[in-house]
Design an enzyme around this catalytic site. Structure first.
Site, mmCIF file in Angstrom:
data_model
loop_
_atom_site.group_PDB
_atom_site.id
_atom_site.type_symbol
_atom_site.label_atom_id
_atom_site.label_comp_id
_atom_site.label_asym_id
_atom_site.label_seq_id
_atom_site.Cartn_x
_atom_site.Cartn_y
_atom_site.Cartn_z
ATOM 1 N N GLY A 196 47.808 66.238 -85.155
ATOM 2 C CA GLY A 196 47.483 65.052 -86.334
ATOM 3 C C GLY A 196 48.614 65.141 -87.143
ATOM 4 O O GLY A 196 49.592 65.966 -86.740
ATOM 5 N N LYS A 248 59.464 63.964 -84.406
ATOM 6 C CA LYS A 248 60.683 65.055 -84.471
ATOM 7 C C LYS A 248 60.361 65.646 -85.954
ATOM 8 O O LYS A 248 60.621 66.604 -86.266
ATOM 9 C CB LYS A 248 62.129 64.620 -84.228
ATOM 10 C CG LYS A 248 62.194 64.078 -82.884
ATOM 11 C CD LYS A 248 63.802 63.542 -82.899
ATOM 12 C CE LYS A 248 63.976 62.281 -83.388
ATOM 13 N NZ LYS A 248 63.178 61.251 -82.651
ATOM 14 N N GLN A 253 66.635 59.218 -83.151
ATOM 15 C CA GLN A 253 66.305 58.618 -81.724
ATOM 16 C C GLN A 253 65.728 59.435 -80.486
ATOM 17 O O GLN A 253 65.259 60.669 -81.215
ATOM 18 C CB GLN A 253 67.400 57.650 -81.413
ATOM 19 C CG GLN A 253 68.007 56.450 -82.213
ATOM 20 C CD GLN A 253 68.733 56.792 -83.573
ATOM 21 O OE1 GLN A 253 69.756 57.791 -83.408
ATOM 22 N NE2 GLN A 253 68.151 56.431 -84.680
ATOM 23 N N GLY A 279 62.905 58.145 -78.478
ATOM 24 C CA GLY A 279 62.687 58.187 -80.164
ATOM 25 C C GLY A 279 61.101 58.033 -80.460
ATOM 26 O O GLY A 279 60.197 57.915 -79.557
ATOM 27 N N ASP A 280 60.822 58.318 -81.577
ATOM 28 C CA ASP A 280 59.844 58.166 -82.271
ATOM 29 C C ASP A 280 58.695 59.196 -81.723
ATOM 30 O O ASP A 280 57.568 59.143 -81.455
ATOM 31 C CB ASP A 280 59.103 56.660 -82.185
ATOM 32 C CG ASP A 280 59.956 55.857 -82.527
ATOM 33 O OD1 ASP A 280 60.434 56.055 -83.715
ATOM 34 O OD2 ASP A 280 60.239 54.869 -82.019
ATOM 35 N N ASP A 330 46.414 64.739 -80.040
ATOM 36 C CA ASP A 330 45.199 64.196 -80.376
ATOM 37 C C ASP A 330 44.877 62.688 -80.142
ATOM 38 O O ASP A 330 43.683 62.427 -80.112
ATOM 39 C CB ASP A 330 45.067 64.422 -82.120
ATOM 40 C CG ASP A 330 46.304 63.742 -82.768
ATOM 41 O OD1 ASP A 330 47.243 63.967 -82.471
ATOM 42 O OD2 ASP A 330 45.802 62.752 -83.545
ATOM 43 N N GLY A 385 63.732 56.470 -88.283
ATOM 44 C CA GLY A 385 62.986 56.389 -89.499
ATOM 45 C C GLY A 385 61.812 57.551 -89.233
ATOM 46 O O GLY A 385 61.098 57.781 -88.314
ATOM 47 N N HIS A 386 62.455 58.658 -89.990
ATOM 48 C CA HIS A 386 61.556 59.911 -89.700
ATOM 49 C C HIS A 386 60.634 60.288 -90.836
ATOM 50 O O HIS A 386 60.856 59.934 -92.053
ATOM 51 C CB HIS A 386 62.877 61.217 -89.796
ATOM 52 C CG HIS A 386 63.660 60.933 -88.807
ATOM 53 N ND1 HIS A 386 65.096 61.920 -88.754
ATOM 54 C CD2 HIS A 386 63.718 60.310 -87.671
ATOM 55 C CE1 HIS A 386 65.750 61.461 -87.572
ATOM 56 N NE2 HIS A 386 64.958 60.794 -86.962
ATOM 57 N N SER A 424 51.094 69.354 -81.777
ATOM 58 C CA SER A 424 50.665 68.584 -82.886
ATOM 59 C C SER A 424 49.316 68.013 -82.501
ATOM 60 O O SER A 424 49.211 67.469 -81.481
ATOM 61 C CB SER A 424 51.746 67.831 -83.760
ATOM 62 O OG SER A 424 51.821 66.394 -83.173
ATOM 63 N N GLY A 430 58.846 48.312 -88.374
ATOM 64 C CA GLY A 430 57.447 48.002 -88.198
ATOM 65 C C GLY A 430 56.913 47.237 -87.139
ATOM 66 O O GLY A 430 55.943 46.827 -86.884
ATOM 67 N N ARG A 431 58.128 47.217 -86.147
ATOM 68 C CA ARG A 431 57.717 46.538 -84.797
ATOM 69 C C ARG A 431 56.610 47.587 -84.191
ATOM 70 O O ARG A 431 56.674 48.517 -84.025
ATOM 71 C CB ARG A 431 59.061 46.540 -83.823
ATOM 72 C CG ARG A 431 59.873 45.413 -84.389
ATOM 73 C CD ARG A 431 61.137 45.349 -83.651
ATOM 74 N NE ARG A 431 61.953 46.546 -83.693
ATOM 75 C CZ ARG A 431 62.943 46.719 -82.810
ATOM 76 N NH1 ARG A 431 63.404 45.990 -81.792
ATOM 77 N NH2 ARG A 431 63.976 47.778 -82.999
ATOM 78 N N PRO A 432 55.784 46.791 -83.355
ATOM 79 C CA PRO A 432 54.880 47.732 -82.513
ATOM 80 C C PRO A 432 55.522 48.253 -81.403
ATOM 81 O O PRO A 432 56.424 47.771 -80.851
ATOM 82 C CB PRO A 432 53.772 46.579 -81.860
ATOM 83 C CG PRO A 432 54.380 45.323 -82.149
ATOM 84 C CD PRO A 432 55.477 45.358 -83.104
#
Ligand code: IMP
Length: 450
Positions: free
Chosen positions: A433, A16, A224, A12-13, A350, A40-41, A431, A319-321
């Site tokens: 940036g 996408k 996810q 996830g993250d 980058d 969380g997109h 990507s 908001g978790r690291p």
């Protein structure tokens, strides 16, 4: 555009949403098929940051039809909040957002049961997003769920709430020592929410099949990542849906033959949020189960901390690291196979700028067995896996202004080419940036190719 799936191929993250955002311009419909508000997109358009949890990212493109398919678990309260926020910011969903009558509804007992169960697990906790996802999918499979069709029918809603609380309240109070839930207040709140959502609820199976029959193109927006798939991921440290492209047909009612191609999204390094095995994690000690959600920050050594900071690796939902690690080509080969990915988008390249050396994990070794394209089935074995790395020279230049592959430093080009070679498909988008235009599109644009 051919019907296309965009799917995250790590934990996830993978960024996408920004890829979906680019392809959405050429699609007629954008469809979510699994998961819920655990997603969380994030899309950034001209300094404006949008974070989507349930609404398909395509809503940012005027005129596109967006569908929340039957495979989702929808928190209707969260959905209304998300829509209110979008409307306030000038995004009009009127007549173009459709919710499946068959999607499951996340109710207060799902969140209450999940919070109690996670707390009771102590050091064994999964580290879920606490959005009620697992309990809601459990109810679906146990055939005791509440669907959109029930939410908008007050009689059904009342009956299901009462039946459910007869069972749930003793579990909450006697098993977990938690507070009971009140049926009347849940009914009053959710009957009102149902009335607000009713105009958007429809038979999305028919809507989608009619659209495809009339030649419209569909973009499937995965949520996810594939290593969190309930069947193929690092079980039990997974989410409760099929996050691979395999989830599309059961989550939409569109037959597999309508999925023309799959674009896998891979971050140029790996991250994971929540507990669970992570072979290439940048830690000095072997993985141990988390006993609190703050543990990651303390355990990240230098490079992981750099990636975390530079990459803004903090959960968009909680908001978790995020834990950070090197690119894992074993896992990427596995998820490329599972999805039948035709190509990949490689994101956040980058973030690796400035590293003297970049590493790629090309195999694991565990108990004398070498893994190259499949993962061991158990968490115990995954925890014991030794990643075998190859090292490549890094690049010092910032690359956020590059718009062609040739504008990347030679070392960055070599890194991308090596990943392509290791996973066997090409990186058609890269990507560099977070902004919409900070993207290298190769070969004329995957979105327009047939
Ligand atoms: P759940 O989906 O809330 O049940 O959480 C199960 C696991 O999936 C936890 O490790 C979560 O951190 C992880 N997870 C769920 N949704 C996402 C996501 O959108 N991105 C990354 N991890 C996620």
């Amino acid at each position: 555009m051919p019907n296309t799936c965009v799917v995250g191929m790590q934990w996830g993250d993978e960024a996408k949403a920004r890829i979906v955002d680019v392809l959405a311009a050429d699609a007629d419909l954008v469809v979510r098929y699994q998961g819920g508000a655990n997603a969380g997109h994030t899309v950034i358009v001209e300094d404006e940051k949008y974070i989507f949890h349930l609404v398909p990212t395509g809503i940012l493109h005027a005129g596109k039809t967006c569908v929340v398919g039957n495979g989702l678990v929808v928190d209707p309260r969260g959905l209304l909040e998300e829509l209110a926020d979008l409307r306030e910011r000038g995004v009009d969903d009127e007549g173009r957002l459709w919710l499946s009558l068959r999607c499951q509804i996340v109710m207060p007992w799902h969140r209450a049961l999940e919070a109690a169960a996670e707390a009771a697990r102590g050091s064994e906790k999964i580290g879920t997003t606490l959005r009620g996802i697992g309990p809601c999918y459990s109810d679906k499979i146990a055939r005791t769920g509440l669907r959109m069709a029930d939410l908008i029918r007050p009689h059904n809603l009342r009956k299901i709430i009462d039946g459910k609380l007869d069972f749930v309240n003793p579990v909450l109070t006697k098993v977990y020592g938690a507070d009971p839930l009140d049926g009347d207040s849940i009914y009053n709140e959710y009957a009102a929410i149902g009335a607000k959502l009713k105009p958007m609820a429809c038979d999305t199976i028919k809507l989608l099949n009619d659209a495809v029959s009339s030649g419209k193109s569909v973009l499937f927006e995965g949520a996810q990542g594939c290593l969190l798939d309930i069947d193929f991921g690092t079980y039990p440290y997974v989410t409760s849906s099929n996050t691979t492209a395999c989830g599309i047909s059961p989550g939409t009612g569109l037959a597999p033959k309508h999925i023309d191609r799959v674009l896998g999204v891979l971050k140029a390094y790996c991250t994971r949020v929540g507990a669970g095995p992570f072979p290439t994690e940048l830690v000095e000690q072997p993985f141990q189960a988390a006993d609190s959600l703050d543990w990651q920050a303390e355990r990240l050594p230098h490079i992981g901390a750099q990636l975390q900071t530079k990459g803004g690796e903090f959960g968009a939902t909680t908001g978790r690291p995020r834990r950070c690690g090197w690119f894992d080509a074993v896992a990427a080969r596995y998820t490329t196979t599972l999805n039948g990915a035709d190509a990949v988008a490689l994101t956040k390249l980058d973030v690796l700028s400035g590293q003297p050396v970049v590493k790629i994990c090309n195999a694991y070794e565990c108990d004398g067995v070498r893994y190259e394209g499949y993962l061991p089935a158990t968490v115990d074995e995954l925890d014991r896996c030794e990643p075998i790395y190859e090292e490549m020279p890094g690049w010092q230049e910032e690359i956020s202004d590059a718009r062609t592959f040739e504008q990347l430093p030679a070392a960055a080009q070599a890194y991308v080419s090596r990943i392509e070679e290791l996973i066997g498909v090409s990186a058609e988008m890269i990507s560099v940036g977070p902004e919409r235009d900070q993207l290298i599109i190769r070969n004329g644009g995957w979105h327009v190719q047939a």
